[in-house]
Scaffold this motif. Structure first.
Motif, PDB file in Angstrom:
ATOM      1  N   UNK A 143     104.112  10.385 -31.525  1.00 42.13           N
ATOM      2  CA  UNK A 143     104.787   9.848 -33.065  1.00 42.13           C
ATOM      3  C   UNK A 143     105.001  10.756 -33.982  1.00 42.13           C
ATOM      4  N   UNK A 144     104.312  11.997 -33.681  1.00 40.04           N
ATOM      5  CA  UNK A 144     104.542  12.979 -34.995  1.00 40.04           C
ATOM      6  C   UNK A 144     103.339  12.923 -36.024  1.00 40.04           C
ATOM      7  N   UNK A 145     102.252  12.012 -35.655  1.00 38.16           N
ATOM      8  CA  UNK A 145     101.188  11.864 -36.691  1.00 38.16           C
ATOM      9  C   UNK A 145     100.079  13.066 -36.635  1.00 38.16           C
ATOM     10  N   UNK A 146     100.038  13.763 -35.394  1.00 41.41           N
ATOM     11  CA  UNK A 146      99.263  14.777 -35.277  1.00 41.41           C
ATOM     12  C   UNK A 146      99.445  15.796 -34.365  1.00 41.41           C
ATOM     13  N   UNK A 147      99.138  17.049 -34.193  1.00 48.18           N
ATOM     14  CA  UNK A 147      99.437  18.030 -33.169  1.00 48.18           C
ATOM     15  C   UNK A 147      98.637  17.390 -31.763  1.00 48.18           C
ATOM     16  N   UNK A 148      99.604  17.651 -30.744  1.00 55.67           N
ATOM     17  CA  UNK A 148      99.135  17.015 -29.161  1.00 55.67           C
ATOM     18  C   UNK A 148      97.732  17.830 -28.983  1.00 55.67           C
ATOM     19  N   UNK A 149      97.700  19.101 -29.327  1.00 54.22           N
ATOM     20  CA  UNK A 149      96.336  19.752 -29.078  1.00 54.22           C
ATOM     21  C   UNK A 149      95.272  19.085 -29.689  1.00 54.22           C
ATOM     22  N   UNK A 150      95.374  18.238 -30.713  1.00 55.28           N
ATOM     23  CA  UNK A 150      94.217  17.745 -31.296  1.00 55.28           C
ATOM     24  C   UNK A 150      93.709  16.592 -30.721  1.00 55.28           C
ATOM     25  N   UNK A 151      94.402  15.785 -29.973  1.00 57.51           N
ATOM     26  CA  UNK A 151      94.382  14.754 -29.195  1.00 57.51           C
ATOM     27  C   UNK A 151      92.822  14.462 -28.499  1.00 57.51           C
ATOM     28  N   UNK A 152      92.411  15.532 -27.758  1.00 57.82           N
ATOM     29  CA  UNK A 152      91.268  15.582 -26.929  1.00 57.82           C
ATOM     30  C   UNK A 152      90.028  15.793 -27.712  1.00 57.82           C
ATOM     31  N   UNK A 153      90.184  16.546 -28.605  1.00 57.59           N
ATOM     32  CA  UNK A 153      88.969  17.193 -29.649  1.00 57.59           C
ATOM     33  C   UNK A 153      88.799  15.853 -30.644  1.00 57.59           C
ATOM     34  N   UNK A 154      89.766  15.310 -30.995  1.00 54.34           N
ATOM     35  CA  UNK A 154      89.654  14.209 -32.091  1.00 54.34           C
ATOM     36  C   UNK A 154      88.872  12.903 -31.261  1.00 54.34           C
ATOM     37  N   UNK A 155      89.354  12.778 -30.163  1.00 49.19           N
ATOM     38  CA  UNK A 155      88.647  11.808 -29.262  1.00 49.19           C
ATOM     39  C   UNK A 155      87.387  11.767 -29.190  1.00 49.19           C
ATOM     40  N   UNK A 156      86.857  13.241 -28.792  1.00 52.35           N
ATOM     41  CA  UNK A 156      85.387  13.440 -28.749  1.00 52.35           C
ATOM     42  C   UNK A 156      84.684  13.362 -29.905  1.00 52.35           C
ATOM     43  N   UNK A 157      85.457  13.780 -31.063  1.00 54.75           N
ATOM     44  CA  UNK A 157      84.760  13.552 -32.395  1.00 54.75           C
ATOM     45  C   UNK A 157      84.638  12.140 -32.835  1.00 54.75           C
ATOM     46  N   UNK A 158      85.441  11.407 -32.483  1.00 53.98           N
ATOM     47  CA  UNK A 158      85.506   9.607 -32.830  1.00 53.98           C
ATOM     48  C   UNK A 158      84.523   9.034 -31.894  1.00 53.98           C
ATOM     49  N   UNK A 159      84.378   9.304 -30.768  1.00 55.59           N
ATOM     50  CA  UNK A 159      83.458   8.687 -29.918  1.00 55.59           C
ATOM     51  C   UNK A 159      82.146   9.020 -30.404  1.00 55.59           C
ATOM     52  N   UNK A 160      82.090  10.532 -30.800  1.00 55.11           N
ATOM     53  CA  UNK A 160      80.542  10.930 -31.066  1.00 55.11           C
ATOM     54  C   UNK A 160      80.134   9.872 -32.588  1.00 55.11           C
ATOM     55  N   UNK A 161      81.231   9.675 -33.278  1.00 50.38           N
ATOM     56  CA  UNK A 161      81.169   8.965 -34.826  1.00 50.38           C
ATOM     57  C   UNK A 161      80.645   7.679 -34.395  1.00 50.38           C
ATOM     58  N   UNK A 162      81.236   6.984 -33.261  1.00 49.72           N
ATOM     59  CA  UNK A 162      80.999   5.550 -33.050  1.00 49.72           C
ATOM     60  C   UNK A 162      79.479   5.595 -32.305  1.00 49.72           C
ATOM     61  N   UNK A 163      79.142   6.290 -31.513  1.00 47.48           N
ATOM     62  CA  UNK A 163      77.780   6.492 -30.812  1.00 47.48           C
ATOM     63  C   UNK A 163      76.709   6.597 -31.983  1.00 47.48           C
ATOM     64  N   UNK A 164      77.237   7.580 -32.839  1.00 52.82           N
ATOM     65  CA  UNK A 164      76.144   7.983 -34.102  1.00 52.82           C
ATOM     66  C   UNK A 164      75.866   6.624 -35.006  1.00 52.82           C
ATOM     67  N   UNK A 165      76.970   5.857 -35.170  1.00 50.31           N
ATOM     68  CA  UNK A 165      76.924   4.801 -36.265  1.00 50.31           C
ATOM     69  C   UNK A 165      75.853   3.589 -35.331  1.00 50.31           C
ATOM     70  N   UNK A 166      76.562   3.521 -33.964  1.00 48.15           N
ATOM     71  CA  UNK A 166      75.486   2.654 -33.343  1.00 48.15           C
ATOM     72  C   UNK A 166      74.085   2.941 -33.204  1.00 48.15           C
ATOM     73  N   UNK A 167      73.633   4.185 -33.126  1.00 52.18           N
ATOM     74  CA  UNK A 167      72.334   4.872 -33.121  1.00 52.18           C
ATOM     75  C   UNK A 167      71.560   4.537 -34.385  1.00 52.18           C
TER      76      UNK A 167
END
Length: 191
Positions: A143-167
């Motif tokens: 949809x043009x909100x971010x570069x395709x190349x960032x999707x995987x890296x951002x997904x990992x970052x977001x998962x780490x963020x959520x796990x960190x908040x839970x921890x």
């Protein structure tokens, strides 16, 4: 004493186990203590669950069906990839805040001395969450909100963020809420 319907006692055992996990001191839960809380014998527990590991599996099944059912709803209802991602993060943090005992299962600290397959299953749950982020972020990229190349890296970052908040929520005895200042942090992560 009124007899319980099939499945009711099993549900009562799981609900009691989840409430015992809300103890911020994080003491090991024994089947004897669980049986006493449910007001049944240990033998009665084992009529419903072959092992303590099976009891934790019951909680994990509840967590998985709740979280992924909600992720599917969000994905179906929200067409904007970034808003979808934001809603998934918020839901995961809210789920933790509403279910402190389940948070201890999510981060795996109550599974340390239990059957190793339980921790493997929680690792798989984290991978599935990351995959959901990846799908939403790929949609956002299309949809043009971010570069395709960032999707995987951002997904990992977001998962780490959520796990960190839970921890942090679990390790602070449920005092540091996972949703505290989350909206601003999520906005920064999704820029």
């Amino acid at each position: 004493m009124a007899s319980t319907k099939p499945g009711e006692r099993k549900l009562q055992i799981l609900q009691t186990l989840a409430s015992m996990l809300e103890n911020p001191k994080g003491e090991k839960i024994t089947t004897a203590a669980l049986a006493a809380k449910v007001e049944v014998s240990e033998a009665a527990l084992y009529r419903h669950f072959a092992s303590k590991a099976q009891m934790f599996e019951g909680l994990i099944e509840f967590i998985e069906s709740s979280i992924f059912g909600l992720i599917n709803q969000i994905s179906e209802q929200q067409e904007d990839g970034l808003l979808q991602t934001q809603a998934i993060i918020q839901m995961l943090l809210n789920f933790s805040e509403r279910n402190p005992g389940m948070t201890r299962v999510l981060i795996g600290d109550v599974l340390v001395n239990e059957d190793e397959r339980l921790q493997v299953r929680m690792n798989q749950l984290a991978e599935r969450i990351e995959m959901a982020f990846r799908q939403s972020l790929r949609l956002a990229a299309s949809q043009g909100h971010l570069p395709e190349s960032e999707a995987t890296v951002r997904a990992s970052l977001l998962c780490s963020f959520v796990l960190g908040r839970w921890m942090r929520f679990a390790k602070t005895g449920f005092k540091q809420l996972p949703t505290e200042q989350a909206a601003l942090q999520i906005a920064m992560l999704l820029r």
